[in-house]
Scaffold this active site. Structure first.
Site, PDB file in Angstrom:
ATOM      1  N   GLU A  30       0.885  -1.175   0.000  1.00  0.00           N
ATOM      2  CA  GLU A  30       0.000   0.000   0.000  1.00  0.00           C
ATOM      3  C   GLU A  30       0.909   1.208   0.000  1.00  0.00           C
ATOM      4  OE1 GLU A  30      -2.965  -0.044   3.067  1.00  0.00           O
ATOM      5  OE2 GLU A  30      -4.121  -1.350   1.759  1.00  0.00           O
ATOM      6  N   CYS A  65      -2.314   9.206   2.878  1.00  0.00           N
ATOM      7  CA  CYS A  65      -1.995   8.606   1.578  1.00  0.00           C
ATOM      8  C   CYS A  65      -3.004   9.089   0.538  1.00  0.00           C
ATOM      9  CB  CYS A  65      -2.004   7.092   1.670  1.00  0.00           C
ATOM     10  SG  CYS A  65      -3.519   6.437   2.347  1.00  0.00           S
TER      11      CYS A  65
HETATM   12  P1  NAP Z   1       8.339   4.677   4.591  1.00  0.00           P
HETATM   13  O1  NAP Z   1       9.421   5.613   4.937  1.00  0.00           O
HETATM   14  O2  NAP Z   1       8.371   4.012   3.266  1.00  0.00           O
HETATM   15  O3  NAP Z   1       8.295   3.594   5.770  1.00  0.00           O
HETATM   16  C1  NAP Z   1       7.287   2.613   5.859  1.00  0.00           C
HETATM   17  C2  NAP Z   1       7.748   1.515   6.786  1.00  0.00           C
HETATM   18  O4  NAP Z   1       8.831   0.805   6.183  1.00  0.00           O
HETATM   19  C3  NAP Z   1       8.282   2.035   8.123  1.00  0.00           C
HETATM   20  O5  NAP Z   1       7.908   1.155   9.150  1.00  0.00           O
HETATM   21  C4  NAP Z   1       9.788   2.011   7.879  1.00  0.00           C
HETATM   22  O6  NAP Z   1      10.525   1.981   9.060  1.00  0.00           O
HETATM   23  C5  NAP Z   1       9.942   0.726   7.090  1.00  0.00           C
HETATM   24  N1  NAP Z   1      11.159   0.581   6.310  1.00  0.00           N
HETATM   25  C6  NAP Z   1      12.043   1.533   5.909  1.00  0.00           C
HETATM   26  N2  NAP Z   1      13.032   0.972   5.172  1.00  0.00           N
HETATM   27  C7  NAP Z   1      12.773  -0.356   5.107  1.00  0.00           C
HETATM   28  C8  NAP Z   1      13.431  -1.470   4.480  1.00  0.00           C
HETATM   29  N3  NAP Z   1      14.544  -1.323   3.761  1.00  0.00           N
HETATM   30  N4  NAP Z   1      12.881  -2.699   4.621  1.00  0.00           N
HETATM   31  C9  NAP Z   1      11.736  -2.869   5.322  1.00  0.00           C
HETATM   32  N5  NAP Z   1      11.080  -1.861   5.938  1.00  0.00           N
HETATM   33  C10 NAP Z   1      11.590  -0.611   5.823  1.00  0.00           C
HETATM   34  O7  NAP Z   1       6.912   5.391   4.692  1.00  0.00           O
HETATM   35  P2  NAP Z   1       6.361   6.324   5.840  1.00  0.00           P
HETATM   36  O8  NAP Z   1       7.079   7.624   5.777  1.00  0.00           O
HETATM   37  O9  NAP Z   1       6.315   5.589   7.119  1.00  0.00           O
HETATM   38  O10 NAP Z   1       4.845   6.524   5.395  1.00  0.00           O
HETATM   39  C11 NAP Z   1       4.450   7.478   4.469  1.00  0.00           C
HETATM   40  C12 NAP Z   1       4.162   6.830   3.124  1.00  0.00           C
HETATM   41  O11 NAP Z   1       3.207   5.790   3.297  1.00  0.00           O
HETATM   42  C13 NAP Z   1       3.533   7.797   2.146  1.00  0.00           C
HETATM   43  O12 NAP Z   1       4.091   7.581   0.880  1.00  0.00           O
HETATM   44  C14 NAP Z   1       2.056   7.411   2.164  1.00  0.00           C
HETATM   45  O13 NAP Z   1       1.361   7.762   0.994  1.00  0.00           O
HETATM   46  C15 NAP Z   1       2.160   5.929   2.334  1.00  0.00           C
HETATM   47  N6  NAP Z   1       0.916   5.372   2.864  1.00  0.00           N
HETATM   48  C16 NAP Z   1       0.126   4.647   2.035  1.00  0.00           C
HETATM   49  C17 NAP Z   1      -1.089   4.145   2.496  1.00  0.00           C
HETATM   50  C18 NAP Z   1      -2.007   3.371   1.586  1.00  0.00           C
HETATM   51  O14 NAP Z   1      -3.006   2.865   2.078  1.00  0.00           O
HETATM   52  N7  NAP Z   1      -1.746   3.276   0.298  1.00  0.00           N
HETATM   53  C19 NAP Z   1      -1.470   4.376   3.820  1.00  0.00           C
HETATM   54  C20 NAP Z   1      -0.625   5.115   4.649  1.00  0.00           C
HETATM   55  C21 NAP Z   1       0.567   5.609   4.159  1.00  0.00           C
HETATM   56  P3  NAP Z   1      10.914   3.365   9.797  1.00  0.00           P
HETATM   57  O15 NAP Z   1       9.759   4.305   9.689  1.00  0.00           O
HETATM   58  O16 NAP Z   1      11.127   2.925  11.187  1.00  0.00           O
HETATM   59  O17 NAP Z   1      12.105   3.877   9.080  1.00  0.00           O
END
Ligand code: NAP
Length: 473
Positions: A245, A279
């Protein structure tokens, strides 16, 4: 903020975005504890799956009630960890009850065996489908709606008999731990719902384990890394169960037959709610030339009226951004747009002083190629472009790599649905936006992801169908 989060002595420092100050320190998992927790979950899952679905329903119903009782404490914690205005934190937690109820009512029906053809006499064959749990579900989650995005996975996954190993974002570790505590208090065994604390390295360590499904919520860039990390295992224990997602750059179109004032009110809320960090935030607006002036005037006035400030103040509508680094991205989007000829109607910069605040920002006269119209902003900023007709609007709505949601404002349902059918998105809205319902699937097209949560599809995502051919002797 992680300090040596993988390894002995790893710590996560929790920073309050409203002040920029450290408010707590939480111990992080190591590669060894990640592996041990996944092993324990795999051992505990069969007994959980063997319970009657009604028992699991009763436990999750108890969790829903505990969540309601703890709402104020949890809302304050969420606001302190990620800067969400307290009124919006309360409503995120409050809205979870009806979402959970949908799963409590629907999972038992979708857990029943389906008889496809009956056998009445000797030699005839009955065909039926039974739905089995997958095993251990790894869920790596985002910080922006930690209750919504995690419950969309763990509620149906647990109800269908799976164990869940859950890594909340490093920005909301205490919220993740609070969710785990309530689930355990409700009766979910500690090894059946297991939180992992740490940054992306802990997420990567989880992906290295032999889990049976990966559900990831986060950015497109990290989603690609997750897909690469598990690609070699899709035909192994993962059985193809990869759900992503991801982000969006969600467009809205205001037609010439829409009421510009009510469209402006709905779209300002859709773009700026949760400080623009949803999102499905509206991230681009196209408005028909015939109503552009009235729409833009009403939109700018609505945004000017938004109260920015301390997220713990119940009157605040726009709080601090969760991540300091995003302030620089938003400033870069504004300066790129202005340098290429956009008009800055409101805001445009980070607020001086304590905390990660960005002024609510409205840009007009934007071009499709500008950064603010292409890259996910994830903050209180919007670009508005005037279009000549529906054809131009559809072409521009489809002019990014994303496809999460799209909205059309019009007095004519057939016209709006015709436009929405041509836009690449997982969700279409007519005269509304930035809305999620548990009853319908939530999915993205193109770079916005694969798979679906919510709705029946979001329950089937945690079940494996097994076909039986049963011949009467
Ligand atoms: P993110 O930086 O991509 O992080 C998402 C998760 O992945 C976090 O728990 C992060 O850990 C972890 N992570 C980071 N690097 C990783 C790796 N190499 N391997 C495995 N996991 C890893 O996203 P975010 O800033 O938390 O969230 C914002 C994004 O989420 C936006 O783009 C938003 O649009 C999207 N989103 C989408 C939806 C949907 O339903 N489509 C819903 C909500 C949010 P850490 O945070 O601890 O670094």
């Amino acid at each position: 903020m992680a300090v040596g989060a993988l390894g002995d002595g790893g710590r996560i420092t929790v920073v309050n975005p409203a002040t920029g100050e450290a408010v707590d320190v939480v111990s992080a998992d190591s590669a060894a504890t990640v592996a041990a927790k996944v092993r324990a979950a795999a051992l505990a899952q069969p007994a959980w799956a063997a319970r009657k679905v009604g028992e699991r329903v009763a436990i999750l119903a108890r969790f829903r009630d505990l969540l309601g009782e703890a709402q104020e404490r949890l809302a304050t914690l969420l606001t302190t960890e990620m800067g969400k205005p307290i009124a919006q934190a309360r409503s995120e937690i409050g809205a979870l009850g009806p979402r959970i109820d949908f799963f409590l009512e629907t999972v038992p029906k979708l857990s029943e065996a389906e008889v496809v053809s009956r056998a009445a006499q000797a030699g005839e064959t009955e065909e039926l489908i039974r739905y089995e749990p997958l095993g251990v579900v790894a869920h790596i989650s985002a910080w922006n709606y930690p209750y919504f995005v995690s419950s969309n996975v763990f509620v149906p996954a647990l109800l269908t008999g799976n164990a869940v190993v859950y890594k909340p974002s490093e920005l909301t570790p205490k919220t993740g731990l609070a969710i785990a505590e309530l689930l355990h208090e409700a009766g979910v065994p500690v090894d059946v719902f297991v939180p992992l604390i740490g940054d992306g390295r802990v997420g990567a360590a989880l992906l290295a384990q032999p889990v049976n499904a990966v559900c990831f919520t986060g950015s497109h860039a990290t989603g690609l890394r997750v897909a690469e990390a598990v690609a070699g295992k899709l035909l192994g224990p993962l059985g193809g169960r990869l759900q992503l997602e991801l982000g969006g750059k969600d467009p809205a179109y205001v037609c010439d037959d829409a009421d510009p004032v009510s469209a402006a009110a709905a779209l300002a809320d859709g773009a700026f709610y949760n400080t623009g960090q949803s999102c499905c935030s509206v991230e681009r607006i196209y408005v028909h030339a015939a109503c552009a002036e009235a729409f833009i005037e009403a939109f700018v006035e609505t945004v000017r009226g938004f109260r920015v400030g301390d997220p713990l103040d119940p009157e605040t509508y726009i709080g601090a951004l969760a991540r300091e680094a995003q302030l620089r991205e938003l400033e870069a989007q504004v300066s790129d747009a202005v340098a290429l000829g956009a008009t800055l109607r409101l805001g445009g910069k980070a607020r001086e002083g304590k905390g990660f605040y960005f002024e609510p920002t409205v840009l007009t006269n934007v071009l499709p190629s500008m950064r603010v119209m292409q890259q996910e902003s994830f903050g209180p900023i919007i670009g508005i472009q005037v279009v000549a007709d529906d054809e131009e609007a559809v072409a521009l709505m489809n002019a990014t790599e994303y496809g999460l949601t799209a909205s059309v404002f019009s007095g004519d349902r057939a016209r709006a649905e015709g436009i929405l059918a041509r836009v690449h998105s997982g969700t279409g809205y007519w005269n509304c936006c930035d809305r999620v319902s548990a009853r319908v699937p939530w999915s993205g097209r193109n770079a916005s992801g694969i798979g679906a949560t919510l709705g029946h599809a979001g329950i089937r995502a945690f079940q494996a169908p097994k076909a039986y051919h049963l011949r009467l002797p």
